[in-house]
Structure formats: C-alpha cells, structure tokens
Design an enzyme around this catalytic site. Structure first.
Site, PDB file in Angstrom:
ATOM      1  N   LYS A  66      -6.882   1.656   1.618  1.00 20.57           N
ATOM      2  CA  LYS A  66      -6.214   2.804   2.021  1.00 20.57           C
ATOM      3  C   LYS A  66      -5.239   3.283   0.930  1.00 20.57           C
ATOM      4  CE  LYS A  66      -3.995   5.010   5.987  1.00 20.57           C
ATOM      5  NZ  LYS A  66      -3.331   4.909   7.414  1.00 20.57           N
ATOM      6  N   SER A 116      -4.869   7.965  10.755  1.00 24.67           N
ATOM      7  CA  SER A 116      -4.757   8.362   9.284  1.00 24.67           C
ATOM      8  C   SER A 116      -5.746   7.664   8.290  1.00 24.67           C
ATOM      9  CB  SER A 116      -3.275   8.345   8.775  1.00 24.67           C
ATOM     10  OG  SER A 116      -2.891   7.163   8.785  1.00 24.67           O
ATOM     11  N   SER A 140      -4.101   4.991  14.081  1.00 22.89           N
ATOM     12  CA  SER A 140      -4.449   5.388  12.520  1.00 22.89           C
ATOM     13  C   SER A 140      -5.588   4.156  12.169  1.00 22.89           C
ATOM     14  CB  SER A 140      -3.590   5.343  11.495  1.00 22.89           C
ATOM     15  OG  SER A 140      -2.709   6.540  11.983  1.00 22.89           O
TER      16      SER A 140
END
Length: 531
Positions: free
Chosen positions: A113, A194, A218
């Site tokens: 990420k 997220s 997330s």
C-alpha cells in the site's frame, strides 16, 4: 520484460474496447497461466523444482497489470511499479541457484500500500499530490522485513487518500495521485477503503501477496468487498515504523491475500520486534505459530460467539452468513448467540482519539521519513490542498485534516479521557467481557455490507461493519470469503482477544478449506440483479 515490452503490452490491451472487450482482455492476460492465481507455497515449490523463476513470475504479473490494471477493465489498483523489480528478482534467482533460499517468500512478488515507506526509487505518498515524487529516506520496518525474507516488491497500490482520513464525505478508493480503484467483481462498485488497491489487486491476481494497513476497517472492509482474505493483527504484532500514520493507538499493517495460507506466511514475515516501535515489545508467540495453525481441524471444539448485534444491516448478507454458520458447525464448532456489549459507547471517542493523534503522528513521520518533502506539518498539507483544490479537492474536502489541526495534542484531557473510554468499552467491558463470560474462542459475524455504487456526489454509503470493536480494542480480526450476493463478495469475520492471531488463523483456515467460497472476479461492468 523491458520497459518497451511493458508499454507494448499496455497499448495492446488498451485497444480492446467495451465491457465484453475488457473481459476478453482480462482472460487473455491470464490465459491458462494458473501460476498467477496460485499461492506462495506452490510458486516456491515450482521455483525450487526449476520449473519457474522469480524473474518469469514477476514478468507475468507485470504483463497482467498492463493488460488488466492499466488497460482492459482498468482496475487501477497499482499506483506505481518498482523499476528495480526484475533486477531484484534476478538477484534472488541467482541466490537460489547458489543454494541460498531465504524462506517461503523467496522470489515471491508482493504489492505494498502506498503509505508504506520504501527507501528506493518509488514514491511513498498516501495517494496525495503533496507527496507525489517524494522518496522515503529508508524502508519501513515491514518493507525491510519483506526484503530480508526474499520477497520481490513489485510496486505500490492505490488507496483512499490519507488512508481515508481526509474528509467526512470521502469516496473510498480515490486519491488525488492515483485516481479511482474499481472493484473487479463489478466495475461500477466501490472497493471500500482505505486499502482499496491492495484488495482489488489480490482479487484480480496482480501479485501473489499484498500488504494493507488498517485503523478501522481499512484491511477487512476492502478484503470483504473484493472477496479475499484480510488480517488485521493485534496492535504491536507488526511494526508501525515507516508507515504514514493516522493514529498510533489503532494503526497496523497486515496481510491481504487470496488464501489464509498465504496470509499466514505473509504475517510470519511481517511480525517482529522493532526497537523503533515500543508497541512491538510485548509481542507474544512466534512467527511459526501462524503457519503451524493451518490445520483443517482448526474449528473442532471451538466455541464461537455469533455476534447477533452485527447482523441486520443487509438481508442478502445475513442470508449468506446464516448458511455459512452451518459450515462452521459441521466442522465441529459450537455456536453461541451473543451480543458484543457497549459498542455504542465509543463512536464519538474513537474519532476524538484519531483526530488528536493524527497531526503529531503525521508530522513525526514526515520529519523522519520524508525530510525533503515540501510539506512539514498538517498546516502545510492543508495549505497545499487549498492551493491545488482543482485537483485535490475536486470531489470532497479536507474536514478531518482541519479538525486534526485544531486538536491540542496528546496531553489534552479530552484526548486522554477518550482513549481511556475506548479501551474500557472496546476491551475490558466489550470483547473481553463477552468472551470470558461465554467462554468463547472467537466472535463471528458478517464483515460488512455489499460493495456500493461509487458515488462522487454523495460519497460513501457503507452497509454495516464489524470492524470497530477489534479496531478500537487493538485486537486481531480475520475476514474470509463466505460467498456472494448478487454477484458481490461477502466476508465472514473471526475476532478474538489480544494475541489470539494464530488461533483465529487456525479457525479461518479450517472454515476456508471446508467452504472454498472465493470466486475469481468476472470484471463485469455492473451487477446483474436478475442473476
């Protein structure tokens, strides 16, 4: 595969137009290449047998990214590729040929990420234009652990900008730098956030493994909506050093994969004591525990509390999970209907804590890992967004950033009271209470609602979530694909007390092996409600 080959593949895939063409491009890129869908153990075994190399595996994933992520269906899960990936893979192949194998992740491609610092040629930006082109001064602890384990960091994944802590009306999966990540199961549906790009990338088989981060939902929410496995570990099991933060009291990185076995292998590589992160000093258990937990009888005799107060948000989701409870029971689990107490007593205090920790935590990260960035403070970031409103604020604002800037810091009485409230009601008088009183090994419930239509006018509209109790408590949470409703994935969650990560992995693995509910995405334009 050199840069020209990569561009050629992207252009060829991009020539395919329309929904049917997008699906054909996806199939063409995958072909009969089952190794891209395979897990780390099978890929490693083929490398050891001389049937596969780290270079060829990386090349095949890069070709799939070109055909599916950047063209064809255009999932847009990958925000940046590592220009050194093939060189690193070649070096790892040479090590294997010389008889040095670092472990089960040797030569295995992984995506990180884009809030996890890598001290290489890639940016670490949290999806923000304010950090576009800014290279971290060094690796995050978890990135260094993966390199030491022999993983090939293939690139970075897109995310909800600033890990979805920018606006009260955000669109998950969108960042100013990366644009919108789309759900591979229905392209007009949201990936949730997220860790949107990591979830979509795993669903679409763009790498073997991915790492996401979670503050509240997330990891587990995009894992559920994309139909993959996600693990939010116990806070402190995985170091937070070098990860662009929201709040140290809840932030953690964790695995996002297509199988529980891969998630266990990845967690074993990520976990470890970091002198720079005091939370990791209390680690209990060994990395081998997560892999050793992969037993098909992992549910036998386990008492599972079915958290009934997390049902009811979606009749379609509830129907899927009710059927899967029978699978748990058939594997020897003892099901007990329960309610997790006091879940309504930390809604406001959770946000108070996140906002209070955000500014000092972010500014500490910028000083340590991005000293050359033009922004040094939260105030700088807010001003940058105002100056670049046409691109950064085109869909939603920065209300959370402004609220965080106004907080008084970590010595403020309101913050300290909110943190104590969170721990009291999420831990002591929440998960710990119900599990002790009912003698439970884990809690189970639907992970969340179905993927919603992406809406740039009204923002996100979630359909229920089981993420907050474990997130606020800092306790482990594992989600596994449980089936589909209307062609959209549904996840089932296993939640436990602190340091029960290995036990949860064992239960999740036993369920996964008995159910095998994961389906590869079809890259449909939308949901067929008549199907």
């Amino acid at each position: 595969m050199d840069r020209r080959d990569f561009v050629r593949l992207g252009l060829a895939a991009g020539a395919v137009a329309g929904t049917a063409g997008a699906a054909r491009a996806a199939q063409a890129a995958a072909g009969n290449d089952a190794i891209l869908e395979a897990g780390a153990q099978e890929q490693g075994a083929q490398m050891q047998a001389g049937k596969l190399t780290a270079v060829s595996l990386a090349e095949r994933y890069l070709a799939r990214i070109a055909a599916i992520d950047k063209a064809g269906p255009r999932i847009n899960a990958v925000i940046e590729l590592n220009p050194d990936a093939l060189r690193i893979a070649a070096e790892l192949d040479a090590e294997r040929k010389a008889g040095k194998v670092r472990g089960p992740l040797h030569g295995i491609p992984v995506l990180l990420k884009d809030n996890i610092a890598t001290g290489d040629k890639m940016s670490t930006s949290a999806g923000s234009l304010a950090l576009d082109g800014v290279r971290a001064s060094r690796d995050a602890f978890v990135a260094a652990r993966l390199r030491d384990a022999g993983a090939v960091i293939l690139g970075k994944t897109n995310l909800s900008e600033w890990a979805n802590m920018r606006s009260t009306h955000s669109v998950s999966g969108w960042s100013g730098r990366g644009g919108l990540t789309r759900n591979p199961h229905a392209l007009d549906r949201n990936t949730s956030g997220s860790s949107s790009g990591s979830g979509a990338a795993m669903a679409a088989s763009l790498a073997t493994l991915a790492v996401g981060t979670e503050t509240d939902g997330s990891i587990v929410s995009p894992a559920s909506t994309c139909g993959i496995v996600g693990i939010k570990p116990t806070l402190g099991l995985v170091s937070r050093s070098g990860i662009i933060p929201i709040a140290h009291s809840q932030d953690t990185a964790g695995p996002m994969t297509r199988s529980v076995a891969d998630a266990a292998l990845l967690l074993a590589a990520l976990a470890g004591t970091d002198p720079q992160d005091p939370a990791t000093k209390g680690i209990q258990g060994r990395p081998d525990d997560y892999v050793a937990a992969l037993r098909p009888d992992g549910l036998k005799g386990k008492r599972l509390g079915v958290a009934r107060n997390f049902f009811g948000s979606s009749t379609a989701v509830d129907a899927v999970i009710e059927k899967e409870l029978a699978v748990l029971k058939a594997q020897g689990a003892i099901l007990v209907d329960v309610e997790v107490p006091n879940v309504d007593k930390y809604n406001d205090s959770e946000l108070e804590v996140l906002l209070a920790e955000f500014r000092p935590d972010l500014e500490a990260y910028l000083a340590a890992y991005a000293p050359h960035a033009s922004i040094k403070t939260m105030a700088d970031l807010i001003a940058f967004n105002d100056r670049n409103a046409a691109r950064e604020l085109q869909f939603f604002g920065q209300e959370h950033l402004v609220a965080a800037q106004a907080k008084r810091g970590l010595n403020d009485k309101a913050y300290r009271a909110a943190l104590a409230n969170n721990h009291r009601y999420a831990r002591d008088e929440g998960i710990d209470t119900v599990m002790a009183e009912r003698q439970l090994d884990a809690l189970v419930a639907p992970t969340g609602g179905l993927a919603w239509l992406t809406d740039f006018i009204n923002g996100d509209h979630y359909g229920g979530s089981f993420s907050s109790p474990a997130a606020v408590a800092g306790y482990p949470h594992v989600t596994v694909p449980a089936g589909q409703a209307h062609g959209l994935p549904v996840g089932i969650s296993f939640v436990g007390t602190a340091w029960s990560d290995a036990a949860l992995i064992g239960m999740a693995y036993a369920y996964e092996q008995a159910s095998k509910r994961r389906k590869a995405p079809a890259f449909a334009a939308s949901v067929n409600l008549k199907a």
